[in-house]
Design a protein around this motif. Structure first.
Motif, PDB file in Angstrom:
ATOM      1  N   MET A   1      34.385  73.304   6.715  1.00  0.00           N
ATOM      2  CA  MET A   1      33.002  73.197   6.283  1.00  0.00           C
ATOM      3  C   MET A   1      32.648  71.741   6.022  1.00  0.00           C
ATOM      4  N   ASP A   2      31.362  71.440   6.042  1.00  0.00           N
ATOM      5  CA  ASP A   2      30.878  70.083   5.912  1.00  0.00           C
ATOM      6  C   ASP A   2      31.280  69.491   4.565  1.00  0.00           C
ATOM      7  N   PRO A   3      32.091  68.402   4.555  1.00  0.00           N
ATOM      8  CA  PRO A   3      32.512  67.828   3.278  1.00  0.00           C
ATOM      9  C   PRO A   3      31.381  67.150   2.521  1.00  0.00           C
ATOM     10  N   ASN A   4      30.236  66.912   3.180  1.00  0.00           N
ATOM     11  CA  ASN A   4      29.116  66.235   2.534  1.00  0.00           C
ATOM     12  C   ASN A   4      28.051  67.190   2.010  1.00  0.00           C
ATOM     13  N   ARG A   5      28.321  68.499   2.064  1.00  0.00           N
ATOM     14  CA  ARG A   5      27.262  69.456   1.763  1.00  0.00           C
ATOM     15  C   ARG A   5      26.843  69.462   0.298  1.00  0.00           C
ATOM     16  N   PHE A   6      27.676  68.877  -0.604  1.00  0.00           N
ATOM     17  CA  PHE A   6      27.323  68.846  -2.018  1.00  0.00           C
ATOM     18  C   PHE A   6      26.806  67.480  -2.464  1.00  0.00           C
ATOM     19  N   GLN A   7      26.581  66.548  -1.521  1.00  0.00           N
ATOM     20  CA  GLN A   7      26.210  65.201  -1.924  1.00  0.00           C
ATOM     21  C   GLN A   7      24.823  65.144  -2.554  1.00  0.00           C
ATOM     22  N   VAL A 230      44.147  73.547   8.920  1.00  0.00           N
ATOM     23  CA  VAL A 230      44.389  73.897  10.321  1.00  0.00           C
ATOM     24  C   VAL A 230      43.444  73.114  11.225  1.00  0.00           C
ATOM     25  N   ARG A 231      42.201  72.993  10.796  1.00  0.00           N
ATOM     26  CA  ARG A 231      41.230  72.281  11.637  1.00  0.00           C
ATOM     27  C   ARG A 231      41.591  70.805  11.775  1.00  0.00           C
ATOM     28  N   LEU A 233      44.595  69.382  11.598  1.00  0.00           N
ATOM     29  CA  LEU A 233      45.753  69.231  12.477  1.00  0.00           C
ATOM     30  C   LEU A 233      45.385  69.552  13.924  1.00  0.00           C
ATOM     31  N   ALA A 234      44.543  70.562  14.109  1.00  0.00           N
ATOM     32  CA  ALA A 234      44.122  70.918  15.462  1.00  0.00           C
ATOM     33  C   ALA A 234      43.298  69.802  16.092  1.00  0.00           C
ATOM     34  N   ASP A 235      42.437  69.174  15.314  1.00  0.00           N
ATOM     35  CA  ASP A 235      41.636  68.068  15.836  1.00  0.00           C
ATOM     36  C   ASP A 235      42.530  66.904  16.270  1.00  0.00           C
ATOM     37  N   GLN A 236      43.567  66.644  15.489  1.00  0.00           N
ATOM     38  CA  GLN A 236      44.494  65.569  15.858  1.00  0.00           C
ATOM     39  C   GLN A 236      45.176  65.875  17.189  1.00  0.00           C
ATOM     40  N   GLN A 237      45.621  67.125  17.333  1.00  0.00           N
ATOM     41  CA  GLN A 237      46.279  67.496  18.577  1.00  0.00           C
ATOM     42  C   GLN A 237      45.298  67.479  19.748  1.00  0.00           C
ATOM     43  N   HIS A 238      44.071  67.913  19.491  1.00  0.00           N
ATOM     44  CA  HIS A 238      43.048  67.917  20.545  1.00  0.00           C
ATOM     45  C   HIS A 238      42.779  66.486  21.021  1.00  0.00           C
ATOM     46  N   GLN A 239      42.698  65.554  20.082  1.00  0.00           N
ATOM     47  CA  GLN A 239      42.468  64.153  20.449  1.00  0.00           C
ATOM     48  C   GLN A 239      43.616  63.602  21.275  1.00  0.00           C
ATOM     49  N   ASP A 240      44.821  64.104  21.023  1.00  0.00           N
ATOM     50  CA  ASP A 240      46.000  63.652  21.762  1.00  0.00           C
ATOM     51  C   ASP A 240      46.225  64.451  23.045  1.00  0.00           C
ATOM     52  N   GLY A 241      45.355  65.436  23.298  1.00  0.00           N
ATOM     53  CA  GLY A 241      45.496  66.258  24.494  1.00  0.00           C
ATOM     54  C   GLY A 241      46.647  67.236  24.440  1.00  0.00           C
ATOM     55  N   VAL A 242      47.024  67.622  23.214  1.00  0.00           N
ATOM     56  CA  VAL A 242      48.152  68.540  23.032  1.00  0.00           C
ATOM     57  C   VAL A 242      47.637  69.886  22.535  1.00  0.00           C
ATOM     58  N   ALA A 243      48.072  70.958  23.163  1.00  0.00           N
ATOM     59  CA  ALA A 243      47.688  72.292  22.718  1.00  0.00           C
ATOM     60  C   ALA A 243      48.685  72.782  21.670  1.00  0.00           C
ATOM     61  N   PRO A 244      48.205  73.332  20.539  1.00  0.00           N
ATOM     62  CA  PRO A 244      49.125  73.837  19.519  1.00  0.00           C
ATOM     63  C   PRO A 244      50.047  74.914  20.065  1.00  0.00           C
ATOM     64  N   ALA A 245      51.288  74.870  19.648  1.00  0.00           N
ATOM     65  CA  ALA A 245      52.256  75.876  20.088  1.00  0.00           C
ATOM     66  C   ALA A 245      51.802  77.261  19.659  1.00  0.00           C
ATOM     67  N   GLY A 246      51.831  78.220  20.576  1.00  0.00           N
ATOM     68  CA  GLY A 246      51.450  79.584  20.260  1.00  0.00           C
ATOM     69  C   GLY A 246      49.961  79.834  20.329  1.00  0.00           C
ATOM     70  N   GLY A 247      49.193  78.787  20.568  1.00  0.00           N
ATOM     71  CA  GLY A 247      47.751  78.968  20.691  1.00  0.00           C
ATOM     72  C   GLY A 247      47.039  78.825  19.365  1.00  0.00           C
ATOM     73  N   LEU A 420      35.937  73.393  19.289  1.00  0.00           N
ATOM     74  CA  LEU A 420      36.634  74.636  18.995  1.00  0.00           C
ATOM     75  C   LEU A 420      35.722  75.840  19.218  1.00  0.00           C
ATOM     76  N   VAL A 421      34.454  75.714  18.838  1.00  0.00           N
ATOM     77  CA  VAL A 421      33.493  76.787  19.089  1.00  0.00           C
ATOM     78  C   VAL A 421      33.303  76.974  20.594  1.00  0.00           C
ATOM     79  N   ALA A 422      33.171  75.871  21.315  1.00  0.00           N
ATOM     80  CA  ALA A 422      33.008  75.961  22.768  1.00  0.00           C
ATOM     81  C   ALA A 422      34.230  76.609  23.414  1.00  0.00           C
ATOM     82  N   LEU A 423      35.420  76.287  22.917  1.00  0.00           N
ATOM     83  CA  LEU A 423      36.643  76.889  23.454  1.00  0.00           C
ATOM     84  C   LEU A 423      36.652  78.395  23.214  1.00  0.00           C
ATOM     85  N   ARG A 424      36.217  78.813  22.030  1.00  0.00           N
ATOM     86  CA  ARG A 424      36.151  80.249  21.714  1.00  0.00           C
ATOM     87  C   ARG A 424      35.158  80.950  22.634  1.00  0.00           C
ATOM     88  N   ALA A 425      34.017  80.315  22.878  1.00  0.00           N
ATOM     89  CA  ALA A 425      33.002  80.907  23.756  1.00  0.00           C
ATOM     90  C   ALA A 425      33.525  81.019  25.190  1.00  0.00           C
TER      91      ALA A 425
END
Length: 431
Positions: A1-7, A230-231, A233-247, A420-425
């Motif tokens: 969720m947006d970390p700035n939503r309470f600013q 999870v998001r 770590l997943a973003d880091q792997q996505h930037q590196d072009g690595v798919a998380p093990a197990g999906g 991630l949303v686009a990937l789900r779609a």
């Protein structure tokens, strides 16, 4: 969720008013907390005038409590604004006798990427000072890549404070590249203290512990912490072009569905409590205990009479105070879906439309509950949420709801701005 939503918590307060409040003498303030509120609110006005005023506040060492708390907040706001010109002022705060100010200053140094050679010695001194929040110091020396901190960090591995030890393990993994100790961090995800369970997710994020994705998913803490971990770590792997093990998608699906059967529980009941006690547990802050109560409520609702009693107790509690308690609100919306009775549908639809910042985690829950309780009428609301949701979790959950109903993916989501949303779609479109 947006970390700035309470600013922006004071949308009616202008920049000029906040600046004027911050500059008033303490004795001229109507409420001594106004200076703190002004320092917090100015983060919404990122310009030179704001930064100059916040720097003046951060440099003001007046001993009054009202100024002490305003000074802490000014340092935080400067860091959030990315004001690197404030680094000398912030560095001076490291010598303060106010440990909370020191903590904020240490964190700010990492946020602003201070020059390591300038701050190494004071940070190493703080690592040796048991009065300080050395967890934050450990995180900062790792983020700044201060290799001289390795030896003092190693000396802290035997401390009794699990929060400190977890941060030290993560910092050492980051500074040395040796990740052998990260398995111990995963064990902390099941610590009896919920504060430790929450904090160690941040440590796993800091250490780039990609192998911990599944363990984070099952940790007995709020889904906000799990999704954030999870998001990240997943973003880091996505930037590196690595798919998380197990999906990755099955893990995200599981977290948003949030079935208590997929959570590793750390508490047990000696005897099954009564219905009133279990409903009251939904208001707790230790989600380990809350998930135990949710699982027990679901298991107890085995027949029509038990389901009716449970639903009645939940709706009474919701009307009493659950509507305004964001933790209980989330769990009740989920429980309505698990119980399967359409009676609370108006509450579910209201939750899906609820834009109060504190209740944002209830909106994805409401999307999935709506698909479960109202399969014939849910499509329009889910399609809107999938295309117009203000945060990725809602759009993603709406897609899950549409898939559950066997409905096609909205074409706009295939090009969603969130990968991630686009990937789900796209996964839905391929089925």
């Amino acid at each position: 969720m947006d970390p700035n939503r309470f600013q922006n918590l004071f949308p009616g307060l202008s920049q000029a008013e906040a600046l004027a409040t911050l500059g008033k003498p303490l004795e001229a303030l109507e409420d001594v907390s106004d200076r703190y509120l002004a320092a917090a609110h100015l983060v919404n006005f990122p310009d030179d005038e704001t930064i100059t005023a916040l720097m003046a506040c951060a440099a003001d060492d007046h001993p009054a409590q009202a100024q002490r708390i305003a000074r802490r907040k000014a340092v935080e706001s400067l860091a959030r604004l990315g004001a690197r010109q404030a680094l000398p002022v912030i560095q001076n705060c490291l010598a303060s006798g106010d440990t909370y100010l020191v903590e904020n200053a240490v964190w700010a140094l990492a946020e602003l990427q201070a020059q390591p050679k300038v701050v190494t010695e004071p940070l190493l001194q703080l690592l040796r000072d048991g009065r300080q929040n050395r967890r934050v110091v450990a995180q900062t020396v790792a983020r700044l890549g201060i290799q001289e901190a390795v030896a003092p960090l190693e000396a802290l591995r035997q401390e009794e404070d699990p929060l400190l030890v977890a941060a030290v393990i993560a910092a050492l993994a980051r500074l040395t590249g040796n990740k052998d100790g990260l398995a111990a961090l995963e064990d902390h995800l099941l610590h009896p203290d919920v504060t430790v369970r929450r904090a160690v997710i941040q440590d796993l994020m800091d250490a780039q512990a990609f192998g911990a994705l599944a363990a984070i998913t099952a940790a007995p803490v709020s889904p906000v912490f799990r999704l954030r971990g999870v998001r990240h770590l997943a973003d880091q792997q996505h930037q590196d072009g690595v798919a998380p093990a197990g999906g990755l998608l099955p893990l995200v699906d599981r977290m948003l569905r949030d079935d208590p059967a997929t959570i590793t529980l750390v508490h047990r009941y000696d005897t099954t409590p009564g219905l009133d006690f279990l409903v009251q547990e939904l208001y707790g802050t230790d989600f380990g205990r809350v998930y135990l109560a949710v699982a027990t409520l679901i298991a107890a609702a085995k027949d029509a009479a038990a389901k009716a009693d449970t639903l009645a107790a939940l709706t009474r509690s919701f009307a009493d105070r659950g509507w305004n308690d964001y933790g209980a609100h989330y769990h009740m919306i989920k429980l309505f879906g698990w119980l399967g009775d359409p009676q609370p549908l108006p509450l579910v639809r209201e939750a899906l439309a609820n834009r109060r910042p504190q209740f944002q985690k209830s909106r994805p829950a409401a999307a999935l509950t709506l698909a479960r309780l109202d399969p014939r009428q849910a499509a329009p609301a889910l399609q809107d949420a999938a295309c117009e949701g203000s945060f990725w979790e809602l759009r993603y959950a709406a897609l899950m709801g549409l898939e559950q109903l066997g409905l096609p993916v909205p074409p706009a989501t295939l090009a969603d701005s969130d990968w991630l949303v686009a990937l789900r779609a796209k996964r839905m479109a391929c089925r």
